[in-house]
Design a protein around this motif. Structure first.
Motif, PDB file in Angstrom:
ATOM      1  N   GLN A 179      56.644  78.954  61.722  1.00 31.51           N
ATOM      2  CA  GLN A 179      58.051  78.827  62.094  1.00 31.51           C
ATOM      3  C   GLN A 179      58.676  77.494  61.708  1.00 31.51           C
ATOM      4  N   SER A 180      57.866  76.471  61.474  1.00 26.87           N
ATOM      5  CA  SER A 180      58.398  75.178  61.027  1.00 26.87           C
ATOM      6  C   SER A 180      57.841  74.842  59.654  1.00 26.87           C
ATOM      7  N   GLY A 202      55.608  71.156  63.771  1.00 28.22           N
ATOM      8  CA  GLY A 202      56.049  70.626  62.487  1.00 28.22           C
ATOM      9  C   GLY A 202      55.161  71.034  61.327  1.00 28.22           C
ATOM     10  N   GLN A 205      51.719  72.857  61.322  1.00 23.40           N
ATOM     11  CA  GLN A 205      51.584  74.311  61.364  1.00 23.40           C
ATOM     12  C   GLN A 205      51.047  74.864  60.047  1.00 23.40           C
ATOM     13  N   LEU A 224      62.946  80.904  61.035  1.00 21.17           N
ATOM     14  CA  LEU A 224      62.395  79.557  61.139  1.00 21.17           C
ATOM     15  C   LEU A 224      63.044  78.800  62.284  1.00 21.17           C
ATOM     16  N   ASP A 225      62.312  77.827  62.847  1.00 22.83           N
ATOM     17  CA  ASP A 225      62.887  76.937  63.844  1.00 22.83           C
ATOM     18  C   ASP A 225      63.952  76.060  63.202  1.00 22.83           C
ATOM     19  N   SER A 227      64.287  72.851  63.478  1.00 24.31           N
ATOM     20  CA  SER A 227      63.685  71.639  62.920  1.00 24.31           C
ATOM     21  C   SER A 227      63.122  71.904  61.523  1.00 24.31           C
ATOM     22  N   GLY A 228      62.528  73.090  61.355  1.00 22.87           N
ATOM     23  CA  GLY A 228      62.006  73.458  60.045  1.00 22.87           C
ATOM     24  C   GLY A 228      63.107  73.596  59.019  1.00 22.87           C
ATOM     25  N   LYS A 229      64.213  74.192  59.415  1.00 25.70           N
ATOM     26  CA  LYS A 229      65.332  74.368  58.500  1.00 25.70           C
ATOM     27  C   LYS A 229      65.900  73.022  58.055  1.00 25.70           C
ATOM     28  N   THR A 231      64.322  70.076  57.959  1.00 22.25           N
ATOM     29  CA  THR A 231      63.376  69.420  57.058  1.00 22.25           C
ATOM     30  C   THR A 231      63.389  70.066  55.684  1.00 22.25           C
TER      31      THR A 231
END
Length: 395
Positions: A179-180, A202, A205, A224-225, A227-229, A231
């Protein structure tokens, strides 16, 4: 020879010292042990194992084939190992077709001549090789491919994404990312992917052993989370801001610095950090001034973006908890300055963009403790002095 999984495990159990393995190797060791004891896997024959590591070609390629039931085979491509050559090849993917990608195509075509239906797959770099091979093999070989699996593998280059071979195989590609995801969203990633829930945070994962399974399938998420998007967007923006020549200059310059240590494995850099640091700093001093300025600018751009957080997360994880109240206070203060101005506190940290983590990294990974008073004098220099040759004392 075509040993079964159980036979291969018997050999590994006899010849591999479990206590000398690193954390990730121990996970794979235990997984292999489990597979060897399960009826589903234990009698599967494995063959055509290939492991090529060539520092001159900047190549690290590993693959093996398992024969499944009913005339089907699974080709597994390995992820990056701990060799410097392997990491250099990964970075080269950002601006060129690398030797391992070509070898993956040749390997797949050789296995196809056996007349079996094929499934291709791999984790991380191995996922990229599986997708690249699936898109670039001959049309007659593509007809034998049932599925291509990429487990958080970086995407392919734009030319491959737009070629006819990719168009023919794209409906058979299954891409799985946590997800991240960071790695799996690099370059031109497969537009259709399944998001898997991970128990880690982060970029950590990326370790597939943290992915959740329930009732024989991955536990999935809708997207996706955030935070992942963030980054992913930061990294894409950073890469798009450089042309291919700039990417090559950045990669080659960083590799020149690392290669000066004469290390063959990534772990060698921290196991003998003092010698590595001295040799790296000497190599930096000998760099062309314009090259130093260019690299410094590109790294500043990266670590002033949201992408810097991903690297800081990795280094924090590798370093482990800081030892003692003073080190925690020092690292916290240094990180505060680094985050506020994107100016890390020492030369080592200016490369990583992660203020205050250099001593903890060597302490946690290299098993060699050093405190501020023991750090080489050059490490007290300023934020960009790693490639500029000047700076201020900060920590």
């Amino acid at each position: 020879q075509r040993p079964t999984v159980a036979q291969a495990w018997a050999y590994i159990r006899e010849h591999v010292d479990y206590e000398r393995l690193d954390t990730f190797q121990k996970k794979r060791y235990r997984l292999f042990e489990c597979c060897a004891g399960l009826k589903r896997y234990r009698d599967l024959p494995m063959h055509d194992y290939v492991n090529i590591i060539d520092g001159t070609l900047e190549m690290q390629f590993c693959a093996c084939t398992w024969d499944l039931s009913a005339g089907k085979s699974y080709i597994a491509f390995r992820r990056t190992d701990l060799t410097i050559a392997g990491w250099k090849e990964d970075l080269n993917m950002s601006f060129m077709t690398v030797p391992s990608q070509k070898e993956a195509v040749a390997y797949t075509e050789r296995m196809a001549r056996r007349g079996m239906a094929l499934r291709l797959g791999g984790h991380s770099k191995g996922g990229n090789l599986a997708v690249y091979a699936g898109a670039r093999v001959a049309p007659s070989v593509q007809e034998r491919i049932l599925r291509v699996y990429s487990f958080d593998g970086p995407g392919v280059d734009e030319e491959t994404l737009g070629c006819q071979g990719y168009e023919r195989i794209s409906a058979r590609i299954e891409s799985y990312i946590p997800q991240s995801s960071v790695v799996g969203m690099l370059l031109h990633y497969h537009p259709r992917y399944t998001v898997v829930r991970s128990t880690s945070l982060g970029i950590l994962q990326h370790d597939a052993m943290t992915w959740q399974v329930e009732n024989g399938d991955f536990v999935r998420q809708d997207d996706l989370d955030m935070s992942g998007k963030i980054t992913d967007e930061a990294i894409h923006t950073w890469l798009q801001g450089m042309d291919m020549d700039q990417r090559r200059e950045l990669v080659d310059t960083l590799y020149h610095v690392v290669d000066a240590s004469q290390a063959e494995l990534v772990t060698d850099l921290v196991d003998d950090w003092r010698d590595s640091a001295v040799k790296a700093l000497e190599a930096i001093r000998e760099l062309d001034p314009q090259a130093k300025a260019n690299v410094r600018r590109m790294l500043r751009s990266l670590f002033s973006s949201g992408a810097g957080g991903a690297v800081r997360t990795v280094l924090s994880h590798l370093a482990g908890p800081a030892s003692g109240r003073d080190s925690r206070r020092e690292c916290s203060a240094a990180n505060g300055r680094a985050f506020a101005s994107t100016r890390p506190c020492c030369e080592m940290d200016s490369l990583t963009g992660c203020g205050g983590l250099a001593p903890r990294l060597s302490e946690g990974v290299g098993k060699a403790r050093f405190r501020r008073s023991e750090r080489p004098a050059a490490f007290a220099a300023g934020p960009s002095s790693l490639f500029a040759g000047r700076g201020r004392s900060a920590c």
